[in-house]
Design a protein around this motif. Structure first.
Motif, mmCIF file in Angstrom:
data_model
loop_
_atom_site.group_PDB
_atom_site.id
_atom_site.type_symbol
_atom_site.label_atom_id
_atom_site.label_comp_id
_atom_site.label_asym_id
_atom_site.label_seq_id
_atom_site.Cartn_x
_atom_site.Cartn_y
_atom_site.Cartn_z
ATOM 1 N N SER A 188 0.832 -1.198 0.000
ATOM 2 C CA SER A 188 0.000 0.000 0.000
ATOM 3 C C SER A 188 0.867 1.249 0.000
ATOM 4 N N THR A 189 0.449 2.251 -0.755
ATOM 5 C CA THR A 189 1.184 3.513 -0.801
ATOM 6 C C THR A 189 0.811 4.434 0.355
ATOM 7 N N VAL A 190 -0.220 4.046 1.132
ATOM 8 C CA VAL A 190 -0.657 4.861 2.270
ATOM 9 C C VAL A 190 -0.717 3.980 3.510
ATOM 10 N N ARG A 191 0.131 4.286 4.475
ATOM 11 C CA ARG A 191 0.111 3.602 5.778
ATOM 12 C C ARG A 191 0.370 4.652 6.847
ATOM 13 N N TYR A 192 -0.356 4.591 7.929
ATOM 14 C CA TYR A 192 -0.154 5.587 8.970
ATOM 15 C C TYR A 192 -0.737 5.113 10.293
ATOM 16 N N ALA A 193 -0.298 5.764 11.360
ATOM 17 C CA ALA A 193 -0.931 5.680 12.670
ATOM 18 C C ALA A 193 -1.512 7.051 12.975
#
Length: 737
Positions: free
Chosen positions: A161-166
């Protein structure tokens, strides 16, 4: 063990009265009758920020044992190394519930007291906490101590995935939310403490409003980007002087674990068969293998009293729903979704993936589960030529009352179940799923040809009965699947008839927008037309009406672009919840509902850029129910560090009594906007402090089986949608996915 930050004490399985709900706000949570200091081991500590120490404990089902009301605690009650905190803030919620005892609902309440300090804690310094509720000693280490304000997917993120975050969001109960220095740095560390990435928090927005019209977190929300963190783990997010997050991975294996656990959850809901070793430790005997042929008219709240002497029929197949053991018309959605996602993503689902009894038979386990669901509808099809309903399908099974939590499980339920009457919509969906399964089985070799033919004949039987009845319901899905199957096996005359019917109904219901509820509103569960009801037409190699196919594909992408029925914009979202309205039962955790249109857009995208965009939306949706939510709770049993202790699942209680966690793979409803006024539900919801109506909507949840709107689930409202979502994103190069 769920909700560790609140409930670290040993659960005492004893009978105590329910907390009374007639008392005003704070007082209703606590009624001290004895002053007794808690043992030292009952207190636990973690962090909410660099200057907010959180002390947590529970009443262990004994509110009378607490020395005073924790919700009235003040700074002079506390000493930290001999100094009073400058402020104390308060929060409470139920963390567990025992089965009903007499007229009482025994609830364990957990308290979190937020102690605001003059200065941040110092690493490697020892701190002594003294209070009326006990004492506690600990050495502060910000690379070890948990911080509840950091929310992550507690299992794992997809490496592609090109978008990963906390997210970072500080919420202090009745102390509200706190803003954070926008220059605050964070790092990602391994379990051994090695830093693999560093960054600075990004402010996302003020989400602190609390009202009945807005679904908010109550937080000032900050994002911690993880998109550049390399594949691996387990990792934790570390913020100096704040502490660390729960562990998480970035791996294909983590995604496969999520998908497999979700699918096994459906296996544990099977009706009409035993669950046993070596397939599961949650053993029980076969259940509900006979039902009475009552043909009672279907109603959403209808119970069935079976008259003596009513003929009985044998039945296996289908899945139980929620805390009950019924089969309902809505369950037709389950096999249709499973078949459609298998067709769209055939390499994402494997044989022996979920370790079920059919594993190793050459079929993907997902297809085996779909066939088990179909088997239940086969048993409910009228096959007696002398019956005036010949060929139609009954709408499910029900009994005279709800079985009681803690008293029975599926195989010890002694209530007699009857059948609902035949139903046009159920018959149409059943005809479609049988034809759909028949066609897919042909892809798995000669050994499945006989079963394929049997299902096709059953589908034709239902279709012919519907035609004779001149139905007013949509037959679009059935016509499509019968067209594709008849064309596959060379029955071209039938294929032309079915194709013509599909084109007519697709034009009316999809292109011309139909009539409620037979309209395409992706993400609205009450609509009866979803992407998977027509997706086969966009995936097939059979002859199609090119103009119609193009129009349907354009419709799908328009809906994906506008975020479906909810109009959810992932680019501006603070949390990836997907729901923007109708925050009812299951809306909070069934992200597969909102991801569905994006899953098929990902599958059908022509450009790599579009595929990556849609895939990133899918993977973000997957994070929410697994811990990337304001409460930091994984609402999927068996997955994550913080899980609910008390789902409304009758088969889980015998396991819990033996020391096992709840049955894995259950997707609880989670938070909801409103709540019931029934006493048994208030026993749990009234433990919430700040009180329910003063909480932001995404925080309106407390752990306890009798709070139905929070802790029930259904196979069709929550579970199957997330099975589909997790499967669509379950790509693994090692398996050729």
């Amino acid at each position: 063990m769920g909700l560790r930050r609140i409930a670290l004490t040993v659960i005492l399985l004893v009978s105590v009265p329910v907390l009374l709900c007639a008392m005003p706000s704070i007082e209703r949570l606590f009624s001290a009758r004895e002053h007794k200091e808690l043992p030292e081991a009952a207190l636990s500590v973690h962090m909410a920020s660099d200057q907010i120490l959180v002390v947590s404990f529970t009443d262990s089902y004994h509110p009378e044992s607490l020395p005073s009301n924790p919700l009235l605690s003040v700074p002079t009650d506390w000493l930290i190394n001999g100094q009073h905190p400058i402020a104390v803030y308060h929060a409470a919620r139920s963390v567990n519930e025992l089965p009903k005892q007499g007229n009482a609902y025994p609830v364990e309440v957990g308290y979190s007291l937020y102690l605001e300090l003059e200065e941040p804690l110092e690493n490697q310094a020892r701190y002594e906490i003294e209070s009326p509720f006990g004492s506690h000693s600990f050495v502060f280490d910000d690379s070890v101590i948990f911080n509840e304000s950091i929310k992550v997917n507690q299992v794992g993120y997809h490496p592609d995935s090109t978008v990963r975050y906390a997210n970072l969001g500080v919420f202090l109960g009745d102390g509200g939310s706190r803003e954070v220095n926008e220059d605050l740095p964070y790092s990602v560390i391994t379990e051994g403490g090695t830093m693999v990435y560093s960054g600075t928090v990004q402010y996302r927005g003020d989400d602190t409003i609390t009202n009945e019209d807005t679904i908010t977190s109550g937080e000032y929300v900050y994002r911690l980007d993880l998109s550049e963190v390399e594949r691996g783990g387990p990792y934790r997010i570390h913020i100096a002087q704040w502490g660390v997050s729960h562990p998480f991975s970035i791996s294909y294996e983590a995604v496969d674990q999520i998908a497999t656990t979700a699918l096994r959850g459906l296996y544990h809901q099977r009706c009409g068969t035993a669950l046993e070793l070596p397939y599961t430790p949650y053993e029980r005997d076969a259940c509900h293998t006979e039902v009475a042929l009552t043909k009672t008219e279907w109603g959403q709240s209808t119970f069935i009293d079976v008259p003596k002497g009513t003929p009985m029929i044998s039945i296996t197949g289908g899945h139980h729903d929620a805390g009950d053991f019924d089969r309902r018309p809505y369950h037709t959605l389950v096999p249709i979704m499973l078949l459609s996602y298998l067709e769209a993503f055939p390499t994402h689902f494997l044989d022996a993936q979920a370790s079920i009894p059919e594993s190793g038979n050459g079929l993907p386990d997902l297809l085996d589960e779909a066939l088990w669901a179909i088997q239940g509808w086969e048993a409910l099809q009228i096959t007696d030529p002398m019956d005036p309903d010949y060929g139609m399908v009954m709408a499910g099974t029900e009994t005279s009352s709800h079985p009681e939590y803690g008293l029975v499980q599926a195989d010890t339920d002694r209530l007699t179940y009857g059948t609902f009457a035949v139903d046009e919509q159920v018959s149409a969906f059943t005809a479609g799923m049988m034809a759909h399964a028949s066609r897919l089985l042909l892809e798995y070799g000669e050994v499945w040809k006989a079963r394929s033919a049997q299902l096709y004949e059953r589908a034709l039987l239902a279709w012919n009965a519907l035609e004779a009845a001149q139905p007013t319901t949509s037959t679009m899905y059935a016509a499509l699947q019968l067209y594709l199957t008849s064309s596959t096996i060379g029955e071209n005359h039938n294929a032309n008839v079915f194709h013509q019917r599909f084109r007519q109904e697709a034009e009316a219901l999809l292109i011309e927008d139909g009539y409620w509820p037979e309209q395409y509103r992706p993400g609205n569960i009450t609509a009866t037309c979803h992407t998977f009801h027509f997706s086969s037409y966009l995936l097939t190699n059979q002859m199609v009406d090119e103009e119609l196919s193009t129009a349907l594909e354009e419709l799908l992408f328009r809906q994906a672009e506008k975020g479906g029925y909810m109009g959810f914009d992932m680019d501006t979202a603070l949390y990836p919840l997907g729901v923007s309205k109708s925050y009812g039962w299951g809306a909070a955790t069934a992200q597969g509902r909102y991801a569905d249109v994006h899953a098929f857009a990902y599958r059908l995208a022509k450009s790599e850029e579009e595929r990556k965009k849609q895939f990133a939306i899918l993977t973000q949706y997957a994070d929410y129910a697994l811990g990337l939510n304001p409460l930091g709770v994984s609402f999927v049993t068996g997955l994550g560090s913080e899980q609910p202790n008390s789902p409304l699942h009758l088969d889980s209680w015998p396991a819990i009594e033996k020391g096992l966690p709840p049955v894995p793979g259950i997707v609880l409803y989670g938070p909801t906007s409103g709540r019931s006024g029934a006493a048994y539900q208030l026993a749990v919801s009234d433990t919430l402090y700040p009180v329910w109506e003063e909480q932001p909507q995404q925080r309106r949840w407390a752990d306890g089986w009798s709070l139905v709107n929070n802790n029930e689930f259904t196979i069709w409202e929550t579970m199957v949608w997330n099975i589909a979502l997790y499967g669509a994103m379950n790509t693994h190069p090692l398996n050729g996915r």
